[in-house]
Every structure is written in C-alpha cells, then in structure tokens.
Design a protein around this motif. Structure first.
Motif, mmCIF file in Angstrom:
data_model
loop_
_atom_site.group_PDB
_atom_site.id
_atom_site.type_symbol
_atom_site.label_atom_id
_atom_site.label_comp_id
_atom_site.label_asym_id
_atom_site.label_seq_id
_atom_site.Cartn_x
_atom_site.Cartn_y
_atom_site.Cartn_z
ATOM 1 N N GLY A 116 2.057 10.022 -16.922
ATOM 2 C CA GLY A 116 1.046 9.116 -17.443
ATOM 3 C C GLY A 116 0.442 8.154 -16.451
ATOM 4 N N TRP A 117 0.598 8.394 -15.144
ATOM 5 C CA TRP A 117 -0.024 7.532 -14.139
ATOM 6 C C TRP A 117 -0.599 8.410 -13.038
ATOM 7 C CZ3 TRP A 117 -0.655 2.378 -14.873
ATOM 8 C CH2 TRP A 117 0.134 1.767 -15.848
ATOM 9 N N LEU A 118 -1.827 8.077 -12.609
ATOM 10 C CA LEU A 118 -2.491 8.847 -11.566
ATOM 11 C C LEU A 118 -3.444 7.946 -10.797
ATOM 12 C CD1 LEU A 118 -3.019 11.674 -10.288
ATOM 13 C CD2 LEU A 118 -4.946 11.880 -11.866
ATOM 14 N N GLY A 119 -3.459 8.134 -9.477
ATOM 15 C CA GLY A 119 -4.367 7.398 -8.610
ATOM 16 C C GLY A 119 -4.806 8.274 -7.458
ATOM 17 N N ILE A 120 -6.037 8.073 -6.992
ATOM 18 C CA ILE A 120 -6.600 8.861 -5.899
ATOM 19 C C ILE A 120 -7.227 7.906 -4.896
ATOM 20 C CG2 ILE A 120 -8.304 10.611 -5.267
ATOM 21 C CD1 ILE A 120 -7.976 11.783 -8.066
ATOM 22 N N GLY A 121 -6.967 8.149 -3.619
ATOM 23 C CA GLY A 121 -7.502 7.291 -2.574
ATOM 24 C C GLY A 121 -7.884 8.084 -1.343
ATOM 25 N N MET A 122 -8.790 7.517 -0.557
ATOM 26 C CA MET A 122 -9.259 8.151 0.672
ATOM 27 C C MET A 122 -9.061 7.199 1.837
ATOM 28 S SD MET A 122 -13.038 9.651 1.709
ATOM 29 C CE MET A 122 -12.823 11.140 0.767
ATOM 30 N N GLY A 123 -8.751 7.772 3.005
ATOM 31 C CA GLY A 123 -8.577 6.989 4.218
ATOM 32 C C GLY A 123 -9.235 7.673 5.394
ATOM 33 N N ILE A 130 -2.699 7.972 10.598
ATOM 34 C CA ILE A 130 -3.174 6.678 10.082
ATOM 35 C C ILE A 130 -4.116 6.887 8.906
ATOM 36 C CG2 ILE A 130 -4.414 4.566 10.685
ATOM 37 C CD1 ILE A 130 -3.443 4.890 13.529
ATOM 38 N N ALA A 131 -4.926 7.944 8.956
ATOM 39 C CA ALA A 131 -5.829 8.229 7.836
ATOM 40 C C ALA A 131 -5.042 8.537 6.566
ATOM 41 C CB ALA A 131 -6.748 9.394 8.199
ATOM 42 N N ILE A 132 -3.935 9.269 6.694
ATOM 43 C CA ILE A 132 -3.115 9.579 5.521
ATOM 44 C C ILE A 132 -2.439 8.317 4.993
ATOM 45 C CG2 ILE A 132 -1.086 10.863 4.737
ATOM 46 C CD1 ILE A 132 -1.885 13.096 6.625
ATOM 47 N N GLU A 133 -1.985 7.438 5.878
ATOM 48 C CA GLU A 133 -1.367 6.186 5.432
ATOM 49 C C GLU A 133 -2.372 5.310 4.688
ATOM 50 O OE1 GLU A 133 0.299 4.316 8.821
ATOM 51 O OE2 GLU A 133 1.953 5.754 9.042
ATOM 52 N N LYS A 134 -3.597 5.237 5.186
ATOM 53 C CA LYS A 134 -4.624 4.467 4.483
ATOM 54 C C LYS A 134 -4.937 5.077 3.121
ATOM 55 C CE LYS A 134 -7.037 2.568 8.520
ATOM 56 N NZ LYS A 134 -8.340 2.503 9.251
ATOM 57 N N ALA A 135 -4.978 6.402 3.071
ATOM 58 C CA ALA A 135 -5.240 7.067 1.794
ATOM 59 C C ALA A 135 -4.104 6.838 0.808
ATOM 60 C CB ALA A 135 -5.455 8.560 2.028
ATOM 61 N N ASN A 136 -2.863 6.789 1.294
ATOM 62 C CA ASN A 136 -1.729 6.505 0.409
ATOM 63 C C ASN A 136 -1.846 5.119 -0.209
ATOM 64 O OD1 ASN A 136 -0.371 8.941 0.693
ATOM 65 N ND2 ASN A 136 0.759 8.277 2.487
ATOM 66 N N ASN A 137 -2.162 4.114 0.617
ATOM 67 C CA ASN A 137 -2.303 2.757 0.092
ATOM 68 C C ASN A 137 -3.459 2.660 -0.896
ATOM 69 O OD1 ASN A 137 -0.164 1.815 1.666
ATOM 70 N ND2 ASN A 137 -1.497 1.305 3.390
ATOM 71 N N SER A 138 -4.561 3.349 -0.593
ATOM 72 C CA SER A 138 -5.697 3.335 -1.513
ATOM 73 C C SER A 138 -5.365 4.021 -2.831
ATOM 74 C CB SER A 138 -6.904 4.005 -0.844
ATOM 75 O OG SER A 138 -8.011 4.033 -1.708
ATOM 76 N N ALA A 139 -4.572 5.097 -2.775
ATOM 77 C CA ALA A 139 -4.183 5.786 -4.001
ATOM 78 C C ALA A 139 -3.287 4.912 -4.867
ATOM 79 C CB ALA A 139 -3.476 7.099 -3.661
ATOM 80 N N TYR A 140 -2.387 4.162 -4.240
ATOM 81 C CA TYR A 140 -1.534 3.250 -5.003
ATOM 82 C C TYR A 140 -2.360 2.157 -5.678
ATOM 83 C CZ TYR A 140 2.888 5.129 -3.257
ATOM 84 O OH TYR A 140 3.962 5.932 -2.992
ATOM 85 N N LEU A 141 -3.370 1.647 -4.986
ATOM 86 C CA LEU A 141 -4.190 0.580 -5.565
ATOM 87 C C LEU A 141 -5.076 1.093 -6.695
ATOM 88 C CD1 LEU A 141 -5.267 -1.343 -2.324
ATOM 89 C CD2 LEU A 141 -3.460 -1.944 -3.943
#
Length: 234
Positions: A116-123, A130-141
């Motif tokens: 029941g929880w989903l998030g998507i982010g891009m970095g 570093i791009a994957i780490e930024k995308a991970n943080n954006s997905a969490y937010l």
C-alpha cells in the motif's frame, strides 16, 4: 652405511615454523580486513523529523492527516522500514555547451513495501552511483499511500488484492487505466508496469496503456497518478 642411505633415513627437511603449515611470501603479515561502508546515522534537521525521532509521530498516516510536508528521506525510512527500492530505468543525457559536449547520467527508482505504499523519483549526476542515490531519496520523498481492495464484480471478496474501483492516470503522452480483477488472475500488464504494481501491493488487475509506454518517465508518472487516485477518491 652409505651416504645415500643416511639421507633417506633422516627424512625431508622440516620448515622453521613447525607449529603449522608454511606461509607464503605474500602472507607474512596479519590478514587484511575488507572495508565495509558503515550506514550513516540520520540526524533530523526539520521539525517533523525531530518529532519522529522523539516518538511524537509514529506513522505516515499521522503526517498525512495533519497535512505536513516531508522534506527528509530519513522520516520515511524511519516510519516505513520495509520499503524496497528498485531501479526502473537508467539513461544518458548529452548536451552541447560552450566547452564541448557534456555527458550526465539519469536514473529512475521506485520505492514500495508491497503493502500500500509507492513512490517514484529521478536523479541526475555525472556519476551513475550518485544519480541512483539521488533517485532513491526522491522516491522516498514522493511515497504515496495506495488503497487496496476488491472492486471486481466477479470476485466480491474482502481481501485487499486489487484496486477498489477503476482509476485512470496520465503522464506525458501515456494514459494508463487500472481495472479491478478477480483473485487469482494476476497482473495483466507489461513487465515494467507489472513491477510497479507489485511494489504497490497489487496482485490482480487489468491494465490498458496508450501512448509511448517505452518512455518510463511518463509511464511511471501515469501509474503513480492512477494509484494515488485510489486513496484520494476512495
């Protein structure tokens, strides 16, 4: 006794270290330890993060009910420790500048707990890691709640295995519809869309997609908009 017999009776020469097997030349010192990266300790900087650490907020539902804005990925990691991240798509961005051609990497990551929880982010960055780490943080937010249920007239059960009603979302040129399906059918969708629905917690659903679904940036936005409507309209 001859000289050859005396050498045979004496046996093979023993090494200096008689207590154990002989060491090689490269292993004279102590064994090297592999470096393991330690996890960074999250130190909250916002008022919401400090309240989460203090125990005043214990769930994501409390933050949503109060209309608060999450600005730290550590808040989501603390309240939803079972979130999983998956890299959906990676690519290269090339741009002509005055100094020549510049190359950067982009990554698209989805975060979900299959419940029941989903998030998507891009970095984006000059380095893929570093791009994957930024995308991970954006997905969490960008994590949003998804309301699960059974809206299929063929099933009519009380289990949360599909969407409660038909939802429709758009991202760029991609339009996606998710329809409730009976239990046991599975996810009737493409591979990448099916992975997103699994992270959200869906087990059975019909899907229809129109537009350039190979563009995962638009497709993921359309899927996320669909699933957000289950919570906002339900």
């Amino acid at each position: 006794m001859s000289q050859t017999q005396s050498r045979a009776s004496s046996g093979p020469p023993q090494s200096r270290n008689s207590s154990g097997p002989p060491r090689s030349r490269n292993s004279s010192g102590p064994p090297r330890r592999r470096y393991q990266k330690e996890e960074e300790v999250w130190i909250p900087k916002t008022s919401i993060g400090k309240r989460v650490v203090a125990g005043e907020i214990n769930s994501m539902e409390e933050i949503l009910s109060q209309g608060l804005r999450i600005q730290e990925a550590g808040i989501v990691k603390k309240l939803l420790p079972d979130l999983k991240t998956e890299v959906i798509d990676v690519g290269i961005i090339q741009k002509m500048t005055a100094n020549g051609q510049s190359t950067r990497f982009k990554a698209l990551v989805a975060a979900g707990n299959e419940n029941g929880w989903l998030g998507i982010g891009m970095g984006k960055s000059k380095q893929m890691r570093i791009a994957i780490e930024k995308a991970n943080n954006s997905a969490y937010l960008n994590v949003s709640p998804v309301k699960l249920g059974c809206g299929s007239w063929e099933c009519r059960c009380d289990q949360k295995h599909s969407v409660p009603f038909k939802v429709k979302g758009k991202g760029g040129s991609v339009v996606i519809e998710i329809l409730p399906a009976p239990r046991g059918l599975g996810l009737v969708a493409g591979e990448k869309i099916r992975n997103l629905l699994k992270l959200a917690g869906l087990k059975d659903a019909w899907t229809t997609a129109k537009g350039s679904t190979s563009t995962m940036n638009s497709t993921s936005k359309a899927v996320l908009q669909c699933l957000r409507q289950t919570f906002s309209q339900g």
